[in-house]
Design a protein around this motif. Structure first.
Motif, PDB file in Angstrom:
ATOM      1  N   THR A 174       3.209   6.397   8.213  1.00 26.31           N
ATOM      2  CA  THR A 174       3.437   5.192   9.018  1.00 26.31           C
ATOM      3  C   THR A 174       2.989   3.944   8.285  1.00 26.31           C
ATOM      4  OG1 THR A 174       1.265   5.424  10.019  1.00 26.31           O
ATOM      5  CG2 THR A 174       3.114   6.438  11.178  1.00 26.31           C
ATOM      6  N   HIS A 175       2.247   4.137   7.194  1.00 28.20           N
ATOM      7  CA  HIS A 175       1.802   3.010   6.364  1.00 28.20           C
ATOM      8  C   HIS A 175       1.480   3.527   4.962  1.00 28.20           C
ATOM      9  CE1 HIS A 175      -2.530   3.670   8.218  1.00 28.20           C
ATOM     10  NE2 HIS A 175      -1.944   4.784   7.874  1.00 28.20           N
ATOM     11  N   THR A 176       1.235   2.609   4.036  1.00 27.59           N
ATOM     12  CA  THR A 176       0.923   3.043   2.669  1.00 27.59           C
ATOM     13  C   THR A 176      -0.572   3.314   2.502  1.00 27.59           C
ATOM     14  OG1 THR A 176       1.027   0.677   2.129  1.00 27.59           O
ATOM     15  CG2 THR A 176       2.876   2.049   1.398  1.00 27.59           C
ATOM     16  N   SER A 177      -1.358   3.109   3.576  1.00 25.80           N
ATOM     17  CA  SER A 177      -2.813   3.286   3.458  1.00 25.80           C
ATOM     18  C   SER A 177      -3.264   4.691   3.024  1.00 25.80           C
ATOM     19  CB  SER A 177      -3.494   2.878   4.762  1.00 25.80           C
ATOM     20  OG  SER A 177      -3.198   1.530   5.059  1.00 25.80           O
ATOM     21  N   PRO A 178      -2.529   5.784   3.389  1.00 21.29           N
ATOM     22  CA  PRO A 178      -2.993   7.095   2.911  1.00 21.29           C
ATOM     23  C   PRO A 178      -3.118   7.177   1.386  1.00 21.29           C
ATOM     24  CG  PRO A 178      -0.831   7.271   4.007  1.00 21.29           C
ATOM     25  CD  PRO A 178      -1.397   5.936   4.329  1.00 21.29           C
ATOM     26  N   TYR A 200       7.464   4.592   7.803  1.00 19.87           N
ATOM     27  CA  TYR A 200       8.350   4.897   8.944  1.00 19.87           C
ATOM     28  C   TYR A 200       7.606   4.807  10.282  1.00 19.87           C
ATOM     29  CZ  TYR A 200      10.907   6.883   5.031  1.00 19.87           C
ATOM     30  OH  TYR A 200      11.545   7.056   3.832  1.00 19.87           O
ATOM     31  N   ARG A 201       8.280   4.243  11.261  1.00 19.33           N
ATOM     32  CA  ARG A 201       7.707   4.240  12.617  1.00 19.33           C
ATOM     33  C   ARG A 201       8.831   4.365  13.646  1.00 19.33           C
ATOM     34  NH1 ARG A 201       2.940  -0.358  12.195  1.00 19.33           N
ATOM     35  NH2 ARG A 201       2.192   0.383  10.180  1.00 19.33           N
ATOM     36  N   ARG A 202       8.441   4.763  14.859  1.00 13.35           N
ATOM     37  CA  ARG A 202       9.467   4.898  15.900  1.00 13.35           C
ATOM     38  C   ARG A 202       9.721   3.552  16.557  1.00 13.35           C
ATOM     39  NH1 ARG A 202       9.311   9.636  20.121  1.00 13.35           N
ATOM     40  NH2 ARG A 202      10.873   8.203  20.919  1.00 13.35           N
ATOM     41  N   ASN A 213       9.202  -1.460   4.348  1.00 16.89           N
ATOM     42  CA  ASN A 213       8.474  -1.356   3.074  1.00 16.89           C
ATOM     43  C   ASN A 213       7.132  -2.064   3.138  1.00 16.89           C
ATOM     44  OD1 ASN A 213      10.670  -0.264   1.064  1.00 16.89           O
ATOM     45  ND2 ASN A 213      11.661  -1.755   2.389  1.00 16.89           N
ATOM     46  N   GLN A 214       6.143  -1.401   2.585  1.00 20.16           N
ATOM     47  CA  GLN A 214       4.810  -2.018   2.545  1.00 20.16           C
ATOM     48  C   GLN A 214       4.270  -2.022   1.126  1.00 20.16           C
ATOM     49  OE1 GLN A 214       2.091   0.090   5.128  1.00 20.16           O
ATOM     50  NE2 GLN A 214       2.501  -1.320   6.834  1.00 20.16           N
ATOM     51  N   LEU A 215       3.225  -2.787   0.943  1.00 18.60           N
ATOM     52  CA  LEU A 215       2.483  -2.708  -0.316  1.00 18.60           C
ATOM     53  C   LEU A 215       0.998  -2.665   0.019  1.00 18.60           C
ATOM     54  CD1 LEU A 215       2.992  -3.976  -3.723  1.00 18.60           C
ATOM     55  CD2 LEU A 215       0.976  -4.952  -2.638  1.00 18.60           C
ATOM     56  N   GLU A 216       0.359  -1.627  -0.474  1.00 17.54           N
ATOM     57  CA  GLU A 216      -1.068  -1.427  -0.235  1.00 17.54           C
ATOM     58  C   GLU A 216      -1.839  -1.863  -1.476  1.00 17.54           C
ATOM     59  OE1 GLU A 216      -1.680   0.018   2.656  1.00 17.54           O
ATOM     60  OE2 GLU A 216      -3.864   0.217   2.555  1.00 17.54           O
ATOM     61  N   GLY A 217      -3.000  -2.453  -1.278  1.00 16.82           N
ATOM     62  CA  GLY A 217      -3.858  -2.784  -2.421  1.00 16.82           C
ATOM     63  C   GLY A 217      -5.239  -2.220  -2.168  1.00 16.82           C
ATOM     64  N   PHE A 312     -12.441  -3.428  -1.267  1.00 19.15           N
ATOM     65  CA  PHE A 312     -11.584  -3.954  -0.210  1.00 19.15           C
ATOM     66  C   PHE A 312     -10.186  -3.363  -0.296  1.00 19.15           C
ATOM     67  CE2 PHE A 312     -11.319  -7.327  -3.562  1.00 19.15           C
ATOM     68  CZ  PHE A 312      -9.978  -7.234  -3.865  1.00 19.15           C
ATOM     69  N   ALA A 313      -9.462  -3.497   0.795  1.00 20.26           N
ATOM     70  CA  ALA A 313      -8.081  -3.012   0.828  1.00 20.26           C
ATOM     71  C   ALA A 313      -7.245  -4.030   1.587  1.00 20.26           C
ATOM     72  CB  ALA A 313      -8.007  -1.665   1.523  1.00 20.26           C
ATOM     73  N   PHE A 314      -5.971  -4.029   1.286  1.00 23.28           N
ATOM     74  CA  PHE A 314      -5.062  -4.883   2.059  1.00 23.28           C
ATOM     75  C   PHE A 314      -3.701  -4.216   2.135  1.00 23.28           C
ATOM     76  CE2 PHE A 314      -2.642  -6.398  -1.575  1.00 23.28           C
ATOM     77  CZ  PHE A 314      -3.556  -6.382  -2.616  1.00 23.28           C
TER      78      PHE A 314
HETATM   79  N1  DAH Z   1      -2.033  -0.120   7.219  1.00 24.85           N
HETATM   80  C1  DAH Z   1      -2.003  -1.314   8.035  1.00 24.85           C
HETATM   81  C2  DAH Z   1      -0.720  -1.341   8.870  1.00 24.85           C
HETATM   82  O1  DAH Z   1       0.223  -0.718   8.488  1.00 24.85           O
HETATM   83  C3  DAH Z   1      -2.075  -2.545   7.183  1.00 24.85           C
HETATM   84  C4  DAH Z   1      -3.408  -2.699   6.550  1.00 24.85           C
HETATM   85  C5  DAH Z   1      -4.383  -3.399   7.195  1.00 24.85           C
HETATM   86  C6  DAH Z   1      -3.697  -2.091   5.334  1.00 24.85           C
HETATM   87  C7  DAH Z   1      -5.650  -3.552   6.639  1.00 24.85           C
HETATM   88  C8  DAH Z   1      -4.965  -2.219   4.766  1.00 24.85           C
HETATM   89  C9  DAH Z   1      -5.926  -2.969   5.444  1.00 24.85           C
HETATM   90  O2  DAH Z   1      -5.290  -1.683   3.609  1.00 24.85           O
HETATM   91  O3  DAH Z   1      -7.162  -3.090   4.900  1.00 24.85           O
HETATM   92  O4  DAH Z   1      -0.658  -1.977   9.845  1.00 24.85           O
END
Ligand code: DAH
Length: 348
Positions: A174-178, A200-202, A213-217, A312-314
């Motif tokens: 559902t996000h790139t965080s994994p 992907y989300r419903r 599309n997402q980008l994780e940092g 940190f993450a974003f």
């Molecule tokens: N994974 C979050 C989302 O899909 C977005 C996000 C928020 C990613 C904060 C992060 C974070 O790495 O620190 O809504």
């Protein structure tokens, strides 16, 4: 005969002096050496001469023919060189030349956005990693502090794959965080990575698509402070939009960061000047990115000691970034096959 030879030579010289193109040179050649040419006619008339006169006259005419042929070849060479030089200097446009054509195709705006953002982040020392789109519940939720009962899961309902025994353990991420966890487990600390990819989300409405599309940092180092995060994201936004943008960091909540923030940038469309702006809805601000200091239990799940390292993450939506940068006002244009919108830059 002698005088005729002289006559032909001098009329050839006079006419040759007038020739200024390959085409008129060809005409000259035909006039003198062609089937009905002046010199050819004289050669044909040799037969009517007496046997005494014939050898001398033949010799003179053959010599003249060789001479004219040689002169024509020399002239041809000079003309071709001159014509090439003129064409190169742009004096002459060859309208018969095939056009160079336009390369077919271009990057999709989201791919282009992804490349631009990745480029900027690489400049800040980040590497690119990839993670699987078919993900385990554990990486997508569990170790990001979202156990099965957690209400934050409601916002990220997704598509599950049937597992043996009817368990729902495999899903479309559902996000790139994994990838945060996967990268920490694979590479350890210190670490600077970005991960672009599909999620992907419903959801399916004018502003949400079931795939986006997402980008994780992620940055993991020793004694990282929140100011490093702020500076890096400012760098990224200003680099991406190509100018200094006002920004603000708002307190927010994500289960996997503490504290958590959201970054707003000044509206790229109206700069906060238009109370009726459709992009920022008159607020002057655009929400572009969620972020925070990585929660110690997430660091631990990544196999790294949170007493030694922090970071940190974003995470940001690449589709939204593309829409903001390229002025695309409907998410669906990014996913349907109608390219006329992009070609005309207007609603199609
Ligand atoms: N994974 C979050 C989302 O899909 C977005 C996000 C928020 C990613 C904060 C992060 C974070 O790495 O620190 O809504």
């Amino acid at each position: 005969m002698k005088s005729q030879v002289e006559e032909v030579r001098s009329s050839f010289e006079a006419e040759a002096a007038e020739v200024n193109s390959s085409a008129s040179l060809q005409e000259l050649k035909v006039r003198f050496l062609g089937k009905k040419g002046t010199l050819t006619a004289l050669l044909k008339s040799l037969g009517s001469l007496s046997p005494e006169e014939r050898p001398l006259a033949g010799e003179a005419l053959n010599a003249l023919r060789d001479e004219l042929e040689q002169k024509i070849e020399q002239k041809k060479l000079k003309l071709i060189q001159a014509e090439d030089a003129a064409a190169e200097a742009g004096d002459r446009v060859d309208v018969t030349m095939p056009s160079r054509g336009r390369p077919a195709g271009a990057f999709h705006p989201v791919a282009q956005t992804m490349h631009e953002i990745v480029n900027i982040m690489q400049g800040l020392g980040y590497s690119v990693v990839q993670g699987p789109e078919v993900e385990e519940d554990y990486y997508n939720f569990e170790c990001l502090n979202m156990p099965s009962w957690h209400p934050a899961r409601d916002m990220q309902d997704t598509f599950y794959f049937p597992d043996e025994g009817g368990e729902r353990k495999t899903l479309l991420r559902t996000h790139t965080s994994p990838t945060q966890i996967r990268a920490m487990l694979q590479y350890g600390a210190p670490l600077r990575i970005v991960c672009p990819g599909k999620v992907y989300r419903r959801d399916n409405d004018p502003t949400h698509s079931p795939m986006f599309n997402q980008l994780e940092g992620l940055l993991i180092e020793k004694e990282v402070s929140f100011s490093v995060l702020k500076g890096s994201l400012r760098e990224l936004m200003n680099g991406f939009f190509g100018r200094e943008l006002k920004n603000r960091f708002r307190a927010s909540y994500f289960p996997f960061t503490e504290p958590s923030m959201e970054l707003d940038i000044e509206c790229v469309e109206c700069g906060g000047e238009n109370s009726g702006c459709r992009i920022c809805k008159g607020t002057g601000w655009l929400e572009v990115c969620g972020m925070g200091m990585v929660h110690p239990s997430v660091v631990r799940a990544g196999g790294i000691n949170p007493d030694e390292y922090n970071g940190f993450a974003f995470g940001m939506g690449l589709d939204r970034m593309a829409m903001l940068k390229y002025g695309i006002n409907d998410l669906r244009y990014l996913f349907n096959g109608n390219v006329s919108y992009f070609l005309s830059g207007r609603d199609a």
